[in-house]
Design a protein around this motif. Structure first.
Motif, PDB file in Angstrom:
ATOM      1  N   SER A   8      16.883  35.337  85.907  1.00 29.00           N
ATOM      2  CA  SER A   8      18.013  35.016  84.859  1.00 29.00           C
ATOM      3  C   SER A   8      18.682  36.027  84.526  1.00 29.00           C
ATOM      4  N   ALA A  65      27.301  36.892  85.956  1.00 27.35           N
ATOM      5  CA  ALA A  65      27.985  35.785  85.258  1.00 27.35           C
ATOM      6  C   ALA A  65      28.763  36.540  84.302  1.00 27.35           C
ATOM      7  N   ARG A  80      21.957  28.965  78.908  1.00 32.42           N
ATOM      8  CA  ARG A  80      22.466  28.201  80.206  1.00 32.42           C
ATOM      9  C   ARG A  80      22.220  28.703  81.506  1.00 32.42           C
ATOM     10  N   THR A  81      22.064  30.182  81.380  1.00 36.91           N
ATOM     11  CA  THR A  81      21.797  30.946  82.717  1.00 36.91           C
ATOM     12  C   THR A  81      20.268  30.813  82.996  1.00 36.91           C
ATOM     13  N   SER A 130      31.780  31.273  85.875  1.00 38.68           N
ATOM     14  CA  SER A 130      31.168  32.501  85.013  1.00 38.68           C
ATOM     15  C   SER A 130      31.168  32.452  83.531  1.00 38.68           C
ATOM     16  N   PHE A 169      22.554  36.200  84.779  1.00 34.76           N
ATOM     17  CA  PHE A 169      23.403  36.657  83.775  1.00 34.76           C
ATOM     18  C   PHE A 169      24.242  38.001  83.826  1.00 34.76           C
ATOM     19  N   TYR A 191      31.191  29.492  81.729  1.00 35.44           N
ATOM     20  CA  TYR A 191      30.092  28.758  81.163  1.00 35.44           C
ATOM     21  C   TYR A 191      28.719  29.448  81.216  1.00 35.44           C
ATOM     22  N   TRP A 192      28.282  30.117  82.387  1.00 33.38           N
ATOM     23  CA  TRP A 192      27.124  30.663  82.459  1.00 33.38           C
ATOM     24  C   TRP A 192      26.870  31.956  81.543  1.00 33.38           C
ATOM     25  N   HIS A 193      28.044  32.657  81.220  1.00 31.82           N
ATOM     26  CA  HIS A 193      27.994  33.790  80.321  1.00 31.82           C
ATOM     27  C   HIS A 193      27.678  33.679  79.215  1.00 31.82           C
ATOM     28  N   LEU A 225      20.133  27.472  84.609  1.00 32.70           N
ATOM     29  CA  LEU A 225      20.490  27.398  85.966  1.00 32.70           C
ATOM     30  C   LEU A 225      19.526  27.974  87.032  1.00 32.70           C
TER      31      LEU A 225
END
Length: 67
Positions: free
Chosen positions: A10, A17, A40-41, A25, A14, A27-29, A44
């Motif tokens: 993770s 991202a 979120r990451t 990116s 991150f 969204y995941w960042h 994922l």
């Protein structure tokens, strides 16, 4: 063992991202304001790890994960 592998995975996801190397990116960042972690990451990585971990049970010849 899975939990110990989710942490570095993770962090790496991150970092990708953060640098814009992952699809979606922005969204995941996102870093959660309450916990200060990239929740979120982490989800994922967990979402990608679960199907891969389930493949251990897909050996119809030796049943190595079930013994």
């Amino acid at each position: 063992m899975t939990a110990s592998l989710v942490l570095p995975s993770s962090r790496q996801a991150f970092a990708f991202a953060r640098d814009g190397a992952l699809p979606f990116s922005k969204y995941w960042h996102h870093v959660d304001s309450w916990t200060g972690t990239p929740v979120r990451t982490v989800w994922l990585v967990v979402g990608c790890a679960m199907p891969l971990g389930a493949l251990c049970f897909a050996d119809p010849v030796n049943y190595s994960a079930i013994k």
